[in-house]
Design a protein around this motif. Structure first.
Motif, PDB file in Angstrom:
ATOM      1  N   MET A   1       0.844  -1.183   0.000  1.00 37.08           N
ATOM      2  CA  MET A   1       0.000   0.000   0.000  1.00 37.08           C
ATOM      3  C   MET A   1       0.884   1.239   0.000  1.00 37.08           C
ATOM      4  O   MET A   1       1.910   1.258   0.654  1.00 37.08           O
ATOM      5  CB  MET A   1      -0.880   0.014   1.251  1.00 37.08           C
ATOM      6  N   GLU A   2       0.435   2.243  -0.710  1.00 39.64           N
ATOM      7  CA  GLU A   2       1.197   3.483  -0.790  1.00 39.64           C
ATOM      8  C   GLU A   2       0.307   4.658  -0.440  1.00 39.64           C
ATOM      9  O   GLU A   2      -0.706   4.910  -1.095  1.00 39.64           O
ATOM     10  CB  GLU A   2       1.749   3.669  -2.200  1.00 39.64           C
ATOM     11  N   THR A   3       0.674   5.343   0.633  1.00 36.60           N
ATOM     12  CA  THR A   3       0.010   6.581   1.026  1.00 36.60           C
ATOM     13  C   THR A   3       1.062   7.674   0.931  1.00 36.60           C
ATOM     14  O   THR A   3       2.167   7.512   1.449  1.00 36.60           O
ATOM     15  CB  THR A   3      -0.544   6.473   2.464  1.00 36.60           C
ATOM     16  N   ASP A   4       0.751   8.781   0.266  1.00 36.87           N
ATOM     17  CA  ASP A   4       1.746   9.829   0.069  1.00 36.87           C
ATOM     18  C   ASP A   4       2.128  10.530   1.362  1.00 36.87           C
ATOM     19  O   ASP A   4       3.273  10.918   1.551  1.00 36.87           O
ATOM     20  CB  ASP A   4       1.256  10.842  -0.966  1.00 36.87           C
ATOM     21  N   ASP A   5       1.178  10.699   2.249  1.00 38.04           N
ATOM     22  CA  ASP A   5       1.447  11.359   3.524  1.00 38.04           C
ATOM     23  C   ASP A   5       0.375  10.966   4.513  1.00 38.04           C
ATOM     24  O   ASP A   5      -0.680  10.460   4.122  1.00 38.04           O
ATOM     25  CB  ASP A   5       1.467  12.885   3.355  1.00 38.04           C
ATOM     26  N   LEU A   6       0.622  11.217   5.796  1.00 37.33           N
ATOM     27  CA  LEU A   6      -0.329  10.864   6.841  1.00 37.33           C
ATOM     28  C   LEU A   6      -0.247  11.906   7.940  1.00 37.33           C
ATOM     29  O   LEU A   6       0.838  12.211   8.427  1.00 37.33           O
ATOM     30  CB  LEU A   6       0.010   9.475   7.399  1.00 37.33           C
ATOM     31  N   TYR A   7      -1.391  12.472   8.299  1.00 39.70           N
ATOM     32  CA  TYR A   7      -1.451  13.494   9.336  1.00 39.70           C
ATOM     33  C   TYR A   7      -2.460  13.087  10.406  1.00 39.70           C
ATOM     34  O   TYR A   7      -3.404  12.359  10.130  1.00 39.70           O
ATOM     35  CB  TYR A   7      -1.896  14.847   8.745  1.00 39.70           C
ATOM     36  N   VAL A   8      -2.260  13.580  11.594  1.00 39.22           N
ATOM     37  CA  VAL A   8      -3.226  13.426  12.676  1.00 39.22           C
ATOM     38  C   VAL A   8      -3.602  14.836  13.106  1.00 39.22           C
ATOM     39  O   VAL A   8      -2.734  15.699  13.252  1.00 39.22           O
ATOM     40  CB  VAL A   8      -2.634  12.635  13.859  1.00 39.22           C
ATOM     41  N   ALA A  15     -12.362  16.549  18.353  1.00 43.39           N
ATOM     42  CA  ALA A  15     -12.338  15.187  17.821  1.00 43.39           C
ATOM     43  C   ALA A  15     -11.004  14.954  17.099  1.00 43.39           C
ATOM     44  O   ALA A  15     -10.499  15.840  16.412  1.00 43.39           O
ATOM     45  CB  ALA A  15     -13.503  14.954  16.869  1.00 43.39           C
ATOM     46  N   HIS A  16     -10.446  13.774  17.262  1.00 38.40           N
ATOM     47  CA  HIS A  16      -9.170  13.409  16.651  1.00 38.40           C
ATOM     48  C   HIS A  16      -9.406  12.677  15.333  1.00 38.40           C
ATOM     49  O   HIS A  16     -10.225  11.769  15.266  1.00 38.40           O
ATOM     50  CB  HIS A  16      -8.378  12.502  17.592  1.00 38.40           C
ATOM     51  N   TYR A  17      -8.636  13.045  14.317  1.00 38.99           N
ATOM     52  CA  TYR A  17      -8.752  12.463  12.984  1.00 38.99           C
ATOM     53  C   TYR A  17      -7.393  11.987  12.496  1.00 38.99           C
ATOM     54  O   TYR A  17      -6.358  12.563  12.840  1.00 38.99           O
ATOM     55  CB  TYR A  17      -9.268  13.496  11.974  1.00 38.99           C
ATOM     56  N   VAL A  18      -7.400  10.971  11.656  1.00 36.55           N
ATOM     57  CA  VAL A  18      -6.227  10.578  10.898  1.00 36.55           C
ATOM     58  C   VAL A  18      -6.537  10.914   9.444  1.00 36.55           C
ATOM     59  O   VAL A  18      -7.629  10.617   8.944  1.00 36.55           O
ATOM     60  CB  VAL A  18      -5.855   9.089  11.104  1.00 36.55           C
ATOM     61  N   LEU A  19      -5.602  11.606   8.794  1.00 30.79           N
ATOM     62  CA  LEU A  19      -5.805  12.114   7.439  1.00 30.79           C
ATOM     63  C   LEU A  19      -4.768  11.514   6.486  1.00 30.79           C
ATOM     64  O   LEU A  19      -3.702  12.091   6.278  1.00 30.79           O
ATOM     65  CB  LEU A  19      -5.701  13.639   7.424  1.00 30.79           C
ATOM     66  N   GLN A  44      -5.987   0.210  10.800  1.00 25.11           N
ATOM     67  CA  GLN A  44      -4.962  -0.628  11.410  1.00 25.11           C
ATOM     68  C   GLN A  44      -4.026   0.144  12.325  1.00 25.11           C
ATOM     69  O   GLN A  44      -3.683  -0.323  13.398  1.00 25.11           O
ATOM     70  CB  GLN A  44      -4.156  -1.343  10.324  1.00 25.11           C
ATOM     71  N   LYS A  45      -3.602   1.312  11.893  1.00 31.02           N
ATOM     72  CA  LYS A  45      -2.594   2.058  12.650  1.00 31.02           C
ATOM     73  C   LYS A  45      -3.180   3.031  13.665  1.00 31.02           C
ATOM     74  O   LYS A  45      -2.518   3.369  14.645  1.00 31.02           O
ATOM     75  CB  LYS A  45      -1.667   2.807  11.689  1.00 31.02           C
ATOM     76  N   PHE A  46      -4.403   3.523  13.415  1.00 34.54           N
ATOM     77  CA  PHE A  46      -5.010   4.522  14.284  1.00 34.54           C
ATOM     78  C   PHE A  46      -6.478   4.172  14.520  1.00 34.54           C
ATOM     79  O   PHE A  46      -7.378   4.959  14.209  1.00 34.54           O
ATOM     80  CB  PHE A  46      -4.907   5.911  13.652  1.00 34.54           C
ATOM     81  N   SER A  47      -6.737   3.025  15.082  1.00 37.40           N
ATOM     82  CA  SER A  47      -8.108   2.519  15.210  1.00 37.40           C
ATOM     83  C   SER A  47      -8.998   3.387  16.095  1.00 37.40           C
ATOM     84  O   SER A  47     -10.218   3.336  15.977  1.00 37.40           O
ATOM     85  CB  SER A  47      -8.092   1.081  15.728  1.00 37.40           C
ATOM     86  N   ASP A  48      -8.407   4.192  16.978  1.00 34.41           N
ATOM     87  CA  ASP A  48      -9.205   5.046  17.858  1.00 34.41           C
ATOM     88  C   ASP A  48      -9.553   6.398  17.227  1.00 34.41           C
ATOM     89  O   ASP A  48     -10.290   7.171  17.825  1.00 34.41           O
ATOM     90  CB  ASP A  48      -8.469   5.293  19.179  1.00 34.41           C
ATOM     91  N   LEU A  49      -9.004   6.681  16.050  1.00 30.65           N
ATOM     92  CA  LEU A  49      -9.224   7.980  15.409  1.00 30.65           C
ATOM     93  C   LEU A  49     -10.218   7.844  14.259  1.00 30.65           C
ATOM     94  O   LEU A  49     -10.389   6.776  13.682  1.00 30.65           O
ATOM     95  CB  LEU A  49      -7.908   8.551  14.876  1.00 30.65           C
ATOM     96  N   LEU A  50     -10.847   8.949  13.909  1.00 35.38           N
ATOM     97  CA  LEU A  50     -11.754   9.000  12.764  1.00 35.38           C
ATOM     98  C   LEU A  50     -10.928   9.172  11.487  1.00 35.38           C
ATOM     99  O   LEU A  50     -10.082  10.058  11.410  1.00 35.38           O
ATOM    100  CB  LEU A  50     -12.733  10.168  12.912  1.00 35.38           C
ATOM    101  N   ALA A  51     -11.164   8.337  10.495  1.00 32.48           N
ATOM    102  CA  ALA A  51     -10.417   8.418   9.236  1.00 32.48           C
ATOM    103  C   ALA A  51     -11.079   9.393   8.281  1.00 32.48           C
ATOM    104  O   ALA A  51     -12.291   9.352   8.072  1.00 32.48           O
ATOM    105  CB  ALA A  51     -10.330   7.041   8.590  1.00 32.48           C
TER     106      ALA A  51
END
Length: 109
Positions: A1-8, A15-19, A44-51
């Motif tokens: 899998m390839e994600t260009d970037d990931l932010y929280v 409310a906490h989000y994963v972007l 998988q990596k941030f199960s407690d956050l809203l995607a």
């Protein structure tokens, strides 16, 4: 899998989000598979956050389209789409910037 970037991040209500971010330019195009993978990485990596996967598609004439996606019942849809013209900072006056800030603050209330 390839994600260009990931932010929280946090929204205005705390409310906490994963972007996860996808960025495409030239002849590259966005794929629903990539967005689906971004949702899975977030789970998988941030199960407690809203995607909230987002994507940027660079277009002709210094334009960019930004997308936010949502998933419901295994169906991925575009929640928001906005288009912007990218301009160099020296092409904006101080008055224009102040006006844009005022309008953005006024609309968010």
């Amino acid at each position: 899998m390839e994600t260009d970037d990931l932010y929280v991040g946090l929204d205005q209500h705390g409310a906490h989000y994963v972007l996860p971010v996808q960025a495409k330019g030239g002849s590259d195009t966005l794929s629903v598979i990539q967005i689906w993978q971004d949702f899975r990485v977030a789970e998988q990596k941030f199960s407690d956050l809203l995607a909230r996967p987002i994507a940027a598609q660079f277009m002709a004439n210094s334009a960019i389209a930004l997308f936010e996606f949502e998933e419901s019942d295994d169906i991925i849809t575009i929640a928001r789409e906005k288009h912007y013209e990218l301009v160099p900072p020296d092409q904006l006056t101080a008055e224009e910037l102040a006006s844009y800030r005022y309008e953005a603050n006024y609309r968010s209330e």
